[in-house]
Design a protein around this motif. Structure first.
Motif, mmCIF file in Angstrom:
data_model
loop_
_atom_site.group_PDB
_atom_site.id
_atom_site.type_symbol
_atom_site.label_atom_id
_atom_site.label_comp_id
_atom_site.label_asym_id
_atom_site.label_seq_id
_atom_site.Cartn_x
_atom_site.Cartn_y
_atom_site.Cartn_z
ATOM 1 N N TYR A 1 0.870 -1.171 0.153
ATOM 2 C CA TYR A 1 0.048 -0.070 -0.173
ATOM 3 C C TYR A 1 0.897 1.252 0.132
ATOM 4 C CZ TYR A 1 -3.643 -3.016 1.501
ATOM 5 O OH TYR A 1 -4.694 -4.221 1.341
ATOM 6 N N ARG B 1 -2.778 -0.746 7.053
ATOM 7 C CA ARG B 1 -3.471 -1.215 6.338
ATOM 8 C C ARG B 1 -3.401 -2.846 6.439
ATOM 9 N NH1 ARG B 1 -4.884 1.666 0.822
ATOM 10 N NH2 ARG B 1 -6.366 0.209 0.824
ATOM 11 N N TYR C 1 0.884 -9.142 -0.144
ATOM 12 C CA TYR C 1 -0.089 -8.928 -1.128
ATOM 13 C C TYR C 1 -1.088 -7.948 -0.497
ATOM 14 C CZ TYR C 1 1.486 -13.072 -3.277
ATOM 15 O OH TYR C 1 2.124 -14.095 -3.805
ATOM 16 N N ALA C 2 -1.679 -6.687 -1.359
ATOM 17 C CA ALA C 2 -2.789 -6.050 -0.754
ATOM 18 C C ALA C 2 -3.780 -7.026 -0.707
ATOM 19 C CB ALA C 2 -3.197 -4.832 -1.846
ATOM 20 N N GLU C 3 -4.743 -6.772 0.426
ATOM 21 C CA GLU C 3 -5.779 -7.755 0.738
ATOM 22 C C GLU C 3 -6.760 -7.895 -0.617
ATOM 23 O OE1 GLU C 3 -8.609 -8.144 4.686
ATOM 24 O OE2 GLU C 3 -8.480 -6.241 3.664
ATOM 25 N N ASP C 4 -6.788 -7.013 -1.346
ATOM 26 C CA ASP C 4 -7.701 -7.246 -2.574
ATOM 27 C C ASP C 4 -6.900 -8.040 -3.801
ATOM 28 O OD1 ASP C 4 -6.230 -5.133 -3.346
ATOM 29 O OD2 ASP C 4 -7.708 -4.006 -4.002
ATOM 30 N N GLU C 5 -5.648 -8.506 -3.709
ATOM 31 C CA GLU C 5 -4.881 -9.016 -4.577
ATOM 32 C C GLU C 5 -4.744 -10.369 -4.415
ATOM 33 O OE1 GLU C 5 -0.964 -6.891 -4.467
ATOM 34 O OE2 GLU C 5 -1.593 -5.103 -5.670
#
Length: 62
Positions: free
Chosen positions: A11, A38, A57-61
């Motif tokens: 992020y 985050r 990873y970002a949570e949405d990835e």
């Protein structure tokens, strides 16, 4: 002693240190960034020699 790895937050891009519990084998969990707070998905896998490899990873990835 648990190994520590430096990763880059997906992020904010800041480097952060994660302590990895490699005794549990391959795993996925969520840890908050120490800078921007985050949620980061942390994926730990062990190679044939038992050395941990960490990907974040970002949570949405994930």
């Amino acid at each position: 002693m648990l190994p520590s790895v430096e990763v880059q937050c997906p992020y904010c891009g800041e480097p952060i240190d994660l302590v990895v519990d490699d005794s549990a084998g391959d795993q996925r969990y969520i840890e908050d960034c120490q800078v921007c707070c985050r949620p980061i998905v942390v994926a730990v896998s062990l190679d044939e020699d038992g050395q941990p490899h960490v990907a974040v990873y970002a949570e949405d990835e994930a």
